[in-house]
Structure formats: structure tokens, C-alpha cells
Design a protein around this motif. Sequence first.
Motif, short mmCIF file in Angstrom:
data_model
loop_
_atom_site.label_atom_id
_atom_site.label_comp_id
_atom_site.label_asym_id
_atom_site.label_seq_id
_atom_site.Cartn_x
_atom_site.Cartn_y
_atom_site.Cartn_z
N TYR A 70 35.22 29.21 31.46
CA TYR A 70 34.36 29.78 30.92
C TYR A 70 33.10 30.02 31.55
N ASP A 73 33.58 32.46 34.73
CA ASP A 73 33.40 33.83 34.53
C ASP A 73 31.96 34.35 34.20
N GLN A 74 31.41 33.23 33.29
CA GLN A 74 29.98 33.65 33.15
C GLN A 74 29.14 33.96 34.49
N THR A 76 30.21 34.92 37.29
CA THR A 76 30.67 35.99 37.78
C THR A 76 30.08 37.32 37.08
N SER A 77 30.08 37.49 35.77
CA SER A 77 29.40 38.50 34.85
C SER A 77 28.01 38.30 35.25
N ALA A 210 32.21 40.77 42.37
CA ALA A 210 31.16 40.76 41.41
C ALA A 210 29.60 41.51 41.94
N SER A 214 31.60 45.29 38.27
CA SER A 214 31.89 44.32 37.31
C SER A 214 33.36 43.83 37.34
N THR A 216 36.49 41.38 35.75
CA THR A 216 37.00 40.67 34.50
C THR A 216 38.56 40.05 35.05
N ILE A 218 41.80 37.52 34.56
CA ILE A 218 42.88 37.02 33.90
C ILE A 218 43.55 35.96 34.51
N GLN A 231 35.77 49.24 33.66
CA GLN A 231 36.16 49.39 32.04
C GLN A 231 37.83 49.00 32.19
N GLY A 232 38.24 47.87 32.85
CA GLY A 232 39.40 47.66 32.77
C GLY A 232 40.41 48.07 33.81
#
Length: 346
Positions: A70, A73-74, A76-77, A210, A214, A216, A218, A231-232
Motif C-alpha cells: 500500500y 503504491d502510494q 508511486t501515485s 510514475a 500515472s 497502477t 497489479i 486510465q487502465g
Amino acid sequence: MSGLINIAITGLKLSQLALSITGQNIVNANTEGYSRQSISTVTTDPLLGAAGYVGTGVSVTSIFRNTQAYLVDQVTSDIAVFEEFNLFLNNINQVDALLADPSTSLSAGIDGFFRALNESANDPASLVGRQLLLAETKLLVNNFKTMESKLLFQNHALNRQFDALATNVATIAEEIAELNAAIANSRGVNSGKLPNDLLDRRDILVNELAELVSVTVIRHSNETIDVFIGQGQGLVIGPQPRKMISLPGALEPDRRELAFDVNGNAEVITKQLTGGQIGALIRFRSEALEPALNALGRIALAISSGLNDLQKLGIDLEGSLGVPMFTDINDPVLAFNRVRSDSNNL
């Protein structure tokens, strides 16, 4: 006695390994991307004796990184958000300085033009007034051209940045995919033991990615990851990377677009990309640069069209009807240059 010695030996080996791990943590305290490591232990299988089971010591089950998915990932964001706002601010400041600077702004040229126009209107027969008006008109036209050229220069610089960023994203994607394969292989041949250094290196690459867009992530049970951007949009799926490219826009060749190279075909994804430096450039182009160019064109059109209409209502010193001061926006040559074909047309 031999049992006690064996237990002591396992304890010594554990302490030796723990000291090695501690030393590794100390010497890498300032190493970028290094994650502090620890060991997990378990008691070894006991032996059944006359009085019951007797312990045989301790063993190390794994050496693991002290990280939390967590928090990783934070970070990275947050990197993507910071890079987006930082680069957007730098670019918007350039446009603001250009438009607000008295030496480059249009306000001084427009004010000078209308002062000369008023003086000429107050004394239409004055040749000096007419010459002054013509001189101010040329200065005004040059101001518009200078402003346009500087905004277009920023657009060209933007295109070069898109080219460089697309190459960087593609390179990082390949490296992450290679590390995914190496991590999966390492776990397979080492009984599931974690390759901590490879995991650290991959986390560094994800953070570098990053900075550009942006991200994400997995995570899978075998420690491989899938990386999605914007957006994915899938960039890395296990050991398979996708290649990002920069190419001229279908409708506007001087407006670069970002796309995935899919078997030689371009899949444009510009509108789906957010965050990082790429997101900043896309926002800057759509929210600042293009509106500034459009506003500049509208101002030029309003002034030229209005003055041309007024010119047609007057007469010159020889009694002839006035002719337009500026080239008509509907001039056939200008109209032809404004029409561009879509590169996807058959």
C-alpha cells in the motif's frame, strides 16, 4: 550433549546470518531504492525422545524486504501527481510570462494602433497621420506574428518532449518485463526464495515510470506484476511489454500523439493518459497552449475583419472607395491552407 551442540550451532548460524543482513542494511542505508531486509525464523523439527519431543534448534525460512504494498503504491501515485503539477506549472509560467510581458504582449501594439487611428480620423487629410497609422499597422501585424511564432515554438518543443517521453516509457516497460521474467525464473529455481535485489530494482523502475505517467500495479502470487498506465492502458503484462511511440496527429501533423505499436499499427491512447510528465504536457496543450493560439487568432480576426468592413465604407484621398487593410480571412489561398486531410482517409 550432541543435541545441545547442534542446537547451539543453529543459533550461531542464525546470529551470523542476522549480522550479515544487518550489515547489508547499514552499508546500503543511502542506496536509492534499497529496502531494509529482515529474516524470518522457525523452530526445526523436534526429535522424539523417551520423555517426549526435544527441540533441535532454529532455522531461517526466508529473507524478506520490509515493505508494504500500500505504501509503495502510494509513493508511486504521489510521484505521478507531483511531476504532473510541477511540469504543468513550469510550462504555464512560460505562457503567462509571454502574454503578460509588456515588451511582447499585444496590448501595447493594439493601443498604439488605435491611437494612430484616432489621430488619423481627427485629421483625415494629414499625410503624416496616415503614414503613422500605416507604421503602427505594420507594428501590430508584426506583434501578432511574433506572438504566434513564440507559441508555435512552444508547440514544437512540446512535440519533441512527447517523442523523448514515448521512448523513455518504452525503454522502462522493456526493463520491467525483463525483471518480471527474471524474478519468476529465480523463484522457480530457488524453491520460491525471494530475489530481493531484483524486486528493489523493479520498484525503482516503476517509480521512474510514475515520473512520466500515472501508474497502477497489479501484483501476482509469483511476485510478478502487471503495469497499467493512464486510465487502465496495459503497458506490461507479466514478461510482455508494449511499445509506446509518438507520431503525427491524423488531423494535425504538427500535433504529436502517443500510441501503442501493435504489430506495426498505431493504437492512439493520448486521451487515456494522465499524470506524470506526459499528463502535464497533454493538459498544458489542451488547457493553455491551444486556447492561447485560438484566442490570438480570434483577436486578429476580429480586428482585421472589423477594420476591413470600415475601410470599404470610406474613400481615399483620390476619391476612390477604400480597400481592405488586411488580407481577407476567406481569401482562397488562406482557406485552402486551413483545410487538411485526415491521414486515415483512403
